[in-house]
Design an enzyme around this catalytic site. Structure first.
Site, PDB file in Angstrom:
ATOM      1  N   GLU A 164       0.889  -1.164   0.000  1.00 19.38           N
ATOM      2  CA  GLU A 164       0.000   0.000   0.000  1.00 19.38           C
ATOM      3  C   GLU A 164       0.929   1.215   0.000  1.00 19.38           C
ATOM      4  O   GLU A 164       1.739   1.357   0.915  1.00 19.38           O
ATOM      5  CB  GLU A 164      -0.855  -0.037   1.273  1.00 19.38           C
ATOM      6  N   ARG A 219       5.140 -12.826  10.006  1.00 15.89           N
ATOM      7  CA  ARG A 219       5.780 -11.553   9.714  1.00 15.89           C
ATOM      8  C   ARG A 219       7.065 -11.425  10.529  1.00 15.89           C
ATOM      9  O   ARG A 219       7.253 -12.077  11.544  1.00 15.89           O
ATOM     10  CB  ARG A 219       4.843 -10.385  10.003  1.00 15.89           C
ATOM     11  N   LYS A 236       3.994   1.025   9.841  1.00 16.52           N
ATOM     12  CA  LYS A 236       4.186   2.216   9.018  1.00 16.52           C
ATOM     13  C   LYS A 236       3.628   3.465   9.696  1.00 16.52           C
ATOM     14  O   LYS A 236       4.171   4.545   9.555  1.00 16.52           O
ATOM     15  CB  LYS A 236       3.513   2.028   7.651  1.00 16.52           C
TER      16      LYS A 236
HETATM   17  P1  ATP Z   1       1.066  -1.929   8.462  1.00 14.48           P
HETATM   18  O1  ATP Z   1       2.173  -1.014   8.828  1.00 14.48           O
HETATM   19  O2  ATP Z   1      -0.275  -1.379   8.709  1.00 14.48           O
HETATM   20  O3  ATP Z   1       1.257  -3.322   9.036  1.00 14.48           O
HETATM   21  P2  ATP Z   1       1.705  -3.234   6.060  1.00 14.48           P
HETATM   22  O4  ATP Z   1       3.112  -3.381   6.528  1.00 14.48           O
HETATM   23  O5  ATP Z   1       0.790  -4.390   6.030  1.00 14.48           O
HETATM   24  O6  ATP Z   1       1.077  -2.078   6.876  1.00 14.48           O
HETATM   25  P3  ATP Z   1       1.583  -3.222   3.169  1.00 14.48           P
HETATM   26  O7  ATP Z   1       2.055  -2.171   2.252  1.00 14.48           O
HETATM   27  O8  ATP Z   1       0.182  -3.650   3.056  1.00 14.48           O
HETATM   28  O9  ATP Z   1       1.825  -2.609   4.606  1.00 14.48           O
HETATM   29  O10 ATP Z   1       2.533  -4.489   3.077  1.00 14.48           O
HETATM   30  C1  ATP Z   1       2.843  -5.096   1.846  1.00 14.48           C
HETATM   31  C2  ATP Z   1       3.195  -6.537   2.045  1.00 14.48           C
HETATM   32  O11 ATP Z   1       4.280  -6.673   2.972  1.00 14.48           O
HETATM   33  C3  ATP Z   1       2.044  -7.341   2.607  1.00 14.48           C
HETATM   34  O12 ATP Z   1       1.907  -8.511   1.833  1.00 14.48           O
HETATM   35  C4  ATP Z   1       2.449  -7.669   4.011  1.00 14.48           C
HETATM   36  O13 ATP Z   1       1.949  -8.909   4.381  1.00 14.48           O
HETATM   37  C5  ATP Z   1       3.967  -7.641   3.941  1.00 14.48           C
HETATM   38  N1  ATP Z   1       4.535  -7.240   5.223  1.00 14.48           N
HETATM   39  C6  ATP Z   1       4.263  -6.125   5.920  1.00 14.48           C
HETATM   40  N2  ATP Z   1       4.920  -6.103   7.094  1.00 14.48           N
HETATM   41  C7  ATP Z   1       5.656  -7.237   7.151  1.00 14.48           C
HETATM   42  C8  ATP Z   1       6.553  -7.813   8.110  1.00 14.48           C
HETATM   43  N3  ATP Z   1       6.832  -7.196   9.262  1.00 14.48           N
HETATM   44  N4  ATP Z   1       7.116  -9.004   7.830  1.00 14.48           N
HETATM   45  C9  ATP Z   1       6.852  -9.621   6.663  1.00 14.48           C
HETATM   46  N5  ATP Z   1       6.016  -9.150   5.723  1.00 14.48           N
HETATM   47  C10 ATP Z   1       5.415  -7.970   5.954  1.00 14.48           C
HETATM   48 MG    MG Z   2      -1.233  -4.122   4.738  1.00 12.66          MG
END
Ligand code: ATP
Ligand code: MG
Length: 556
Positions: free
Chosen positions: A38, A264, A274
């Site tokens: 996103e 994650r 974020k």
């Molecule tokens: P937020 O900060 O609200 O958790 P987000 O990290 O999910 O937002 P996205 O841009 O939706 O933000 O993430 C893109 C992809 O990265 C998604 O498929 C998500 O599952 C993956 N991702 C995000 N954070 C992690 C993490 N800490 N470890 C592994 N994958 C991640």
């Molecule tokens: Mg997300």
């Protein structure tokens, strides 16, 4: 672009096993994955883990990975974020080729699928208020209550959805719901909302739409439209998978993608959300998204991390289905071992003490090996003269027995130069040592002792007349709490900020370091790995300490 190949697989984690099986059975011909960020912030080391999986598996299995900006939420697209995501994915060593998409590219098709669903009698328009909605949905243990309009006819639903689409309902007044199962213990199956009214314009589609699809409906369809074979996401989406499958199995989609979930990444002393990172930036606790203390990819890059070190780290931590907290020391270990192989060495004195070599006249150039780990890295010249700086801690007036550095009457080797012997000290009125006097042995040029006498210690130094004092930025963790994302109730994360996360200091560096371009990585011998910061100027570089030499990571 970095052409270094992805490391060979070190562990057959479950995603690799699934892909192997799918290829072996012929269920999948070509692996197609996607990374769907996103664009509302910069990507961080957690995203890097997802990128290494999504892009990494595609690369490893000769497939492709799509970069899809998830803009289902109608907000202004921030060009800064979009560009940074592209830059960071490339820098990590990956490429999406022609496959750059936006979720909003598919709004027309997703809308058509909604119509298809209505025509199948599997969707209805619902007018419950937010409070009523909660009450009807109920709790997992008890079946929910059907919406009063759950049995709305196909014709009526088509008509009402068209009204929603024309903007005849206000936000929150009507939603389109999938007709799934109000008794399911999985709340995401209790007739989830698939379309809602949002009267805002979208950066890509402008004012065309008054209704926007929900992520849970849009995502499986985007995957199906793009022919994704393995839709890999984090564990919190596991409970959404039944609805993902329901959408794929109920509708007549061109492909039947599958979703797989992994744990994650969470790191000690690090915050990854974020929203929080944005707060750190906005509230000026850091200098920006690329502050070298940030866990963002651009922050790590500015700090001196290499793409290889991040990929190695992601490979080492593996891919599991259990959330856990990974030691940040493991990330440091990864960059340290990578930099050990690729960083040239140079000398810099962090806390200078003057040494005067009484019997030395003039100056000369000595040859220093750039990297003992890499003979191809060559050598460079270091000027030597009568007055040099050494580290204050490399001299002791009254040393213990096992101290092998400089002390009165003792000998030490100056790196690449000579063996010197301490013959006296100068002190100020308070008795502090202000300078050390030595004599050098001309027979020991380059550090050898032709007579074979043992010199145990070797210390680094910089010629006073040739070197220069420059700014160094020494970093520590941003947070003092081990898990700043999981603090006790009522504890503000700001209270766990580490006041010493940045210490601005000086180092006296050899002349070869004065004109290095930003981004240059170097090991200050015996001190640590550093990287030239963009804030530096020719002749006045600024160095970020990437990581110290000392490894605190212990293999369990
Ligand atoms: P937020 O900060 O609200 O958790 P987000 O990290 O999910 O937002 P996205 O841009 O939706 O933000 O993430 C893109 C992809 O990265 C998604 O498929 C998500 O599952 C993956 N991702 C995000 N954070 C992690 C993490 N800490 N470890 C592994 N994958 C991640
Ligand atoms: Mg997300």
């Amino acid at each position: 672009m970095d052409e270094t190949p992805v490391n060979p697989p070190v562990n057959k984690h479950f995603i690799r096993q699934i892909i192997d099986a799918d290829l072996a059975s012929g269920a999948v011909k070509k692996v197609i994955t996607r990374f769907p960020p996103e664009p509302n912030g910069y990507i961080h080391i957690g995203h890097a883990k997802a990128i290494c999986l999504d892009f990494g598996m595609a690369k490893e299995y000769g497939g492709e990975c799509h970069l899809r900006m998830d803009d289902t939420n109608p907000t202004r697209e921030d060009v800064e974020y979009v560009e940074s995501i592209q830059e960071d994915v490339r820098w990590l060593g990956f490429d999406w080729g022609e496959n750059y998409f936006h979720a909003s590219d598919y709004f027309d098709k997703i809308y058509d699928y909604a119509i298809q669903l209505i025509k199948l009698g599997k969707a209805y328009v619902c007018y419950l208020t937010a409070d009523e909605w909660k009450e009807y949905r109920g709790v997992p243990e008890v079946p929910g209550k059907a919406s009063p309009t759950r049995d709305m006819s196909v014709e009526k639903t088509l008509e009402e959805f068209a009204k929603m689409s024309r903007g005849e309902y206000g936000e929150g007044e009507a939603v389109l719901r999938a007709k799934v199962d109000m008794a399911s213990p999985n709340m995401h199956m209790r007739d989830p909302v698939i379309y809602r009214v949002r009267k805002v314009s979208h950066h890509n589609t402008g004012d065309k739409w008054c209704v926007y699809p929900m992520y849970d409906f849009a995502h499986p369809l985007e995957d199906a439209i793009e022919g994704i074979t393995h839709s890999i996401c984090t564990l919190e989406f596991e409970v959404h998978r039944p609805f993902y499958d329901w959408v794929i199995n109920t509708l007549n989609t061109p492909a039947k993608p599958h979703q797989y979930e992994f744990a994650r990444l969470s790191l000690t002393y690090t915050m990854m959300s974020k929203r929080r990172l944005l707060e750190l930036v906005n509230e000026k606790y850091v200098s920006g998204w690329d502050d070298p203390r940030m866990p963002t990819v651009c922050g790590l890059r500015r700090r001196g991390y290499t793409p290889e070190s991040i990929r190695n780290f992601c490979e080492t931590i593996g891919v599991t289905k259990f959330n856990s907290l990974t030691e940040v020391a493991l990330l440091e270990h990864a960059v340290r071992s990578d930099l050990n192989k690729r960083s040239p060495r140079a000398m810099a004195v962090m806390n200078p003490l003057k040494v005067i070599i009484d019997n030395y006249e003039g100056e000369e150039l000595l040859t220093a090996t750039n990297n003992p780990e890499d003979p191809a890295a060559g050598t460079h010249q270091v000027p030597f003269s009568r007055e040099i700086y050494i580290e204050r801690e490399d001299f002791m007036e009254d040393p213990p027995k096992k101290y092998f550095r400089l002390a009165p009457g003792r000998e030490v080797r100056l790196r690449w130069a000579y063996v010197v012997k301490c013959v006296g000290v100068e002190k100020d009125a308070d008795g502090n040592v202000t300078a050390v006097h030595c004599t050098y042995d001309p027979e020991t040029r380059g550090g050898n002792t032709p007579d074979g006498r043992k010199i145990k210690g070797t210390i680094h130094w910089v010629s006073c007349a040739h070197g220069k004092s420059v700014e160094v930025r020494l970093y520590d963790y941003l947070f003092t709490a081990k898990n700043p994302s999981d603090l006790p109730e009522g504890v503000d994360w700001r209270s766990t900020l580490n006041p010493d996360s940045l210490v601005v200091s000086q180092a006296f560096v050899e002349p070869s370091l004065l004109d290095v371009p930003a981004g240059t990585r170097v090991q200050f011998e015996r001190v640590g790995y550093f990287c030239a910061d963009p804030d530096g100027k020719p002749g006045a570089p600024v160095f970020n300490r990437t990581v110290t030499l000392k490894d605190s990571f212990k293999i369990a």
